[in-house]
Design a protein around this motif. Structure first.
Motif, short mmCIF file in Angstrom:
data_model
loop_
_atom_site.label_atom_id
_atom_site.label_comp_id
_atom_site.label_asym_id
_atom_site.label_seq_id
_atom_site.Cartn_x
_atom_site.Cartn_y
_atom_site.Cartn_z
N UNK A 151 0.63 -1.21 -0.03
CA UNK A 151 -0.06 0.18 -0.22
C UNK A 151 0.87 1.37 -0.01
N UNK A 152 0.53 2.12 -1.07
CA UNK A 152 1.42 3.32 -1.12
C UNK A 152 1.57 4.34 0.19
N UNK A 153 0.50 4.02 1.03
CA UNK A 153 0.48 4.98 2.28
C UNK A 153 1.53 4.54 3.40
N UNK A 154 2.13 3.32 2.90
CA UNK A 154 3.28 3.07 3.76
C UNK A 154 4.45 4.19 3.90
N UNK A 155 4.46 4.66 2.82
CA UNK A 155 5.55 5.57 2.73
C UNK A 155 5.16 6.70 3.34
N UNK A 156 4.08 7.27 3.19
CA UNK A 156 3.60 8.49 3.86
C UNK A 156 3.94 8.34 5.49
N UNK A 157 3.62 7.03 6.01
CA UNK A 157 3.71 6.92 7.40
C UNK A 157 5.18 7.03 7.86
N UNK A 158 6.10 6.30 7.13
CA UNK A 158 7.56 6.36 7.11
C UNK A 158 8.08 7.63 7.10
N UNK A 159 7.82 8.47 6.29
CA UNK A 159 8.28 9.76 6.49
C UNK A 159 7.89 10.49 7.50
N UNK A 160 6.86 10.75 7.76
CA UNK A 160 6.22 11.29 9.00
C UNK A 160 7.19 10.82 10.20
N UNK A 161 6.89 9.44 10.39
CA UNK A 161 7.90 8.86 11.68
C UNK A 161 9.35 9.28 11.52
N UNK A 162 9.78 9.15 10.51
CA UNK A 162 11.29 9.40 10.12
C UNK A 162 11.62 10.96 10.78
N UNK A 163 10.85 11.77 10.13
CA UNK A 163 10.98 13.19 10.37
C UNK A 163 10.78 13.63 12.21
N UNK A 164 10.10 12.77 12.79
CA UNK A 164 9.85 12.83 14.24
C UNK A 164 11.11 12.50 15.06
N UNK A 165 11.58 11.21 14.43
CA UNK A 165 12.66 10.44 15.11
C UNK A 165 14.17 10.94 15.06
N UNK A 166 14.32 11.53 13.69
CA UNK A 166 15.73 12.13 13.39
C UNK A 166 16.16 13.13 14.68
N UNK A 167 15.28 14.33 15.02
CA UNK A 167 15.60 15.07 16.06
C UNK A 167 15.59 14.17 17.36
N UNK A 168 14.56 13.18 17.43
CA UNK A 168 14.74 12.48 18.83
C UNK A 168 15.83 11.83 19.06
N UNK A 169 16.34 11.14 18.07
CA UNK A 169 17.84 10.30 18.25
C UNK A 169 18.84 11.25 18.43
N UNK A 170 18.92 12.62 17.87
CA UNK A 170 19.78 13.45 18.19
C UNK A 170 19.75 14.17 19.53
N UNK A 171 18.68 14.25 20.10
CA UNK A 171 18.36 14.77 21.54
C UNK A 171 19.12 13.51 22.27
N UNK A 172 18.96 12.37 22.07
CA UNK A 172 19.50 11.24 23.02
C UNK A 172 20.82 10.92 22.78
N UNK A 173 21.44 11.69 21.84
CA UNK A 173 22.86 11.60 21.79
C UNK A 173 23.32 10.55 20.85
N UNK A 174 22.26 9.86 20.14
CA UNK A 174 22.43 8.78 19.20
C UNK A 174 22.56 9.43 17.97
N UNK A 175 23.70 9.99 17.43
CA UNK A 175 24.07 10.73 16.21
C UNK A 175 24.09 9.79 15.24
N UNK A 176 24.67 8.51 15.18
CA UNK A 176 24.47 7.69 14.00
C UNK A 176 23.14 7.18 13.72
N UNK A 177 22.45 6.90 14.44
CA UNK A 177 20.98 6.57 14.33
C UNK A 177 20.27 7.85 13.74
N UNK A 178 20.50 9.04 14.33
CA UNK A 178 20.08 10.38 13.78
C UNK A 178 20.22 10.44 12.43
N UNK A 179 21.34 10.14 11.70
CA UNK A 179 21.96 10.18 10.46
C UNK A 179 21.07 9.14 9.47
N UNK A 180 21.11 7.85 10.17
CA UNK A 180 20.45 6.90 9.57
C UNK A 180 18.98 7.33 9.16
#
Length: 204
Positions: A151-180
């Motif tokens: 289902x194409x909607x899977x990409x929409x959910x991935x994008x929203x979730x990814x945009x949220x966890x990028x700064x979340x992992x950066x806040x936690x000090x997990x730079x490599x995961x944030x970059x990933x």
């Protein structure tokens, strides 16, 4: 930037560093295969998620750990569904229907509830980052199910979730995961555009 990405590994063992590097590479490769609608998305993703389960358990990020256990299970399920594509000609890229949307919403809330219970089971003190983790767990859980059904909607959910966890992992000090996850976001955008193009060609 370099210090941010690698200072966290000053006290890490070589085993942890190597495992994170392997998960990093296979995670990105998996998303690239997903964009191309290639079944190798699942074996490569399975390697990444199984390693990540271990690493997150060691770091006591139980919500993320639970999600990666689910990703591992869904990788096996999705692998089976995509492999059986010749026997299921209807398993093509498509949009969710009303029933699937309702199920998706149900999975979203059920996953958040279960993730919350996991934190409580480990007697973990919940703070704002943990509640964000619970929310993104619901998004990713549903996205993985939608992807297994192509289902194409899977990409929409991935994008929203990814945009949220990028700064979340950066806040936690997990730079490599944030970059990933930043890389995941970019690939997911291209994946959405690619699947949308394929969908339009099939409708035309």
């Amino acid at each position: 930037m370099v210090d941010f990405l690698f200072n966290q590994y000053n006290q890490a063992s070589w085993t942890q560093i190597v495992l994170e590097a392997i998960a990093f590479v296979f995670g990105i490769v998996s998303v690239i295969y997903a964009r191309k609608e290639n079944i190798l998305v699942y074996p490569t993703g399975l390697i990444a998620t199984l390693i990540t389960v271990y690493l997150l358990y060691q770091a006591h990020y139980f919500g993320d750990m639970t999600m990666n256990i689910y990703y591992s299970i869904m990788s096996v399920y999705g692998w089976y569904k995509w492999a059986a594509n010749n026997n299921e000609p209807n398993l093509k890229i498509s949009r969710t229907n009303t029933k699937e949307k309702i199920i998706g919403v149900g999975l979203f809330f059920l996953t958040m509830f279960i993730t919350y219970l996991v934190y409580k089971f480990f007697d973990f003190k919940l703070e704002i980052p943990n509640y964000i983790d619970i929310f993104t767990s619901g998004l990713f859980f549903t996205a993985m199910w939608f992807m297994a059904l192509k289902k194409i909607e899977n990409w929409t959910l991935w994008i929203i979730g990814d945009c949220i966890v990028v700064p979340l992992f950066a806040y936690r000090g997990l730079g490599m995961l944030s970059l990933q996850y930043l890389i995941f976001t970019i690939i997911a955008i291209f994946g959405y555009l690619e699947w949308k193009r394929i969908l339009k060609l099939k409708i035309a």
